[in-house]
Design a protein around this motif. Structure first.
Motif, mmCIF file in Angstrom:
data_model
loop_
_atom_site.group_PDB
_atom_site.id
_atom_site.type_symbol
_atom_site.label_atom_id
_atom_site.label_comp_id
_atom_site.label_asym_id
_atom_site.label_seq_id
_atom_site.Cartn_x
_atom_site.Cartn_y
_atom_site.Cartn_z
ATOM 1 N N VAL A 16 -38.811 -42.282 -9.803
ATOM 2 C CA VAL A 16 -37.375 -42.513 -9.306
ATOM 3 C C VAL A 16 -36.951 -41.213 -8.421
ATOM 4 N N GLU A 17 -37.472 -40.075 -8.957
ATOM 5 C CA GLU A 17 -37.126 -39.079 -7.755
ATOM 6 C C GLU A 17 -37.994 -38.873 -6.565
ATOM 7 N N ALA A 18 -39.224 -39.585 -6.613
ATOM 8 C CA ALA A 18 -40.051 -39.758 -5.594
ATOM 9 C C ALA A 18 -39.293 -40.805 -4.585
ATOM 10 N N GLN A 19 -38.913 -41.837 -5.204
ATOM 11 C CA GLN A 19 -38.115 -42.823 -4.145
ATOM 12 C C GLN A 19 -36.857 -42.473 -3.701
ATOM 13 N N GLU A 20 -36.104 -41.615 -4.415
ATOM 14 C CA GLU A 20 -35.008 -41.103 -3.888
ATOM 15 C C GLU A 20 -35.114 -40.243 -2.751
ATOM 16 N N ARG A 21 -36.361 -38.980 -2.932
ATOM 17 C CA ARG A 21 -36.774 -38.166 -1.834
ATOM 18 C C ARG A 21 -37.062 -39.004 -0.566
ATOM 19 N N ALA A 22 -37.904 -40.035 -0.891
ATOM 20 C CA ALA A 22 -38.602 -40.779 0.473
ATOM 21 C C ALA A 22 -37.291 -41.276 0.902
ATOM 22 N N ALA A 23 -36.355 -41.894 0.306
ATOM 23 C CA ALA A 23 -35.196 -42.580 1.205
ATOM 24 C C ALA A 23 -34.448 -41.683 1.833
ATOM 25 N N ALA A 24 -34.194 -40.462 1.268
ATOM 26 C CA ALA A 24 -33.484 -39.227 1.932
ATOM 27 C C ALA A 24 -34.177 -38.815 3.108
#
Length: 166
Positions: A139-147
């Motif tokens: 989930v952290e990876a997904q959030e960072r990629a979106a940002a």
């Protein structure tokens, strides 16, 4: 993200659509959190499978299959494809690995973002980038990629000649 609205509504006024894979709706949620997003945001989709990327976004099947849908070119195709699907001026695409994949030889998560801006002749100027997500859980990876994708769009739109062919 508040700057995004001002940039999208500045001359020339533009509309936006989003095609997600790794970010699984998180990028659309970021855009949708901007007050007044309905003035420029047309919508988006999450296309996780190869078949859906081909069917809805016009991704090249053979090219995508060869890289498990994860490459700079595939994310650019996703960005252009979502522009066509929604009739938008600007598109963002994301793809990548949210966690390691031994069978794919992926030791650390990473993502690609792609941007497309429709040109007056109907073609697209495109830009892409890679985001290393080492040490992050899914989930952290997904959030960072979106940002990272959202930041890349804002940075491109800030440029005086945003979207002009390079």
């Amino acid at each position: 993200m508040s700057e995004l609205k001002a940039l999208m509504l500045a001359s020339p006024r533009r509309t936006l659509a989003v095609a997600e894979s790794i970010t699984c709706g998180r990028l659309q949620a970021r855009v949708g959190s901007v007050p007044g997003a309905s003035e420029f945001f047309l919508g988006g989709m999450t296309a996780y499978s190869l078949d859906e990327k081909v069917r809805h976004l016009g991704v090249d099947r053979a090219e995508a299959a060869a890289v498990n849908c994860v490459s700079a070119r595939i994310t650019e195709q996703m960005a252009r494809g979502v522009c066509v699907l929604f009739g938008s001026d600007v598109g963002i695409g994301t793809t990548g690995y949210a966690e390691p994949s031994a069978e794919r030889g992926v030791d650390e998560p990473f993502a690609w973002w792609g941007l497309a801006i429709r040109q007056p002749d109907g073609d697209f100027a495109v830009r892409c980038g890679r985001v290393d997500l080492a040490g992050l859980v899914r989930v952290e990876a997904q959030e960072r990629a979106a940002a990272a994708a959202a930041d890349a769009l804002v940075n491109w739109l800030r440029e005086p000649a945003a979207g002009r062919r390079r």
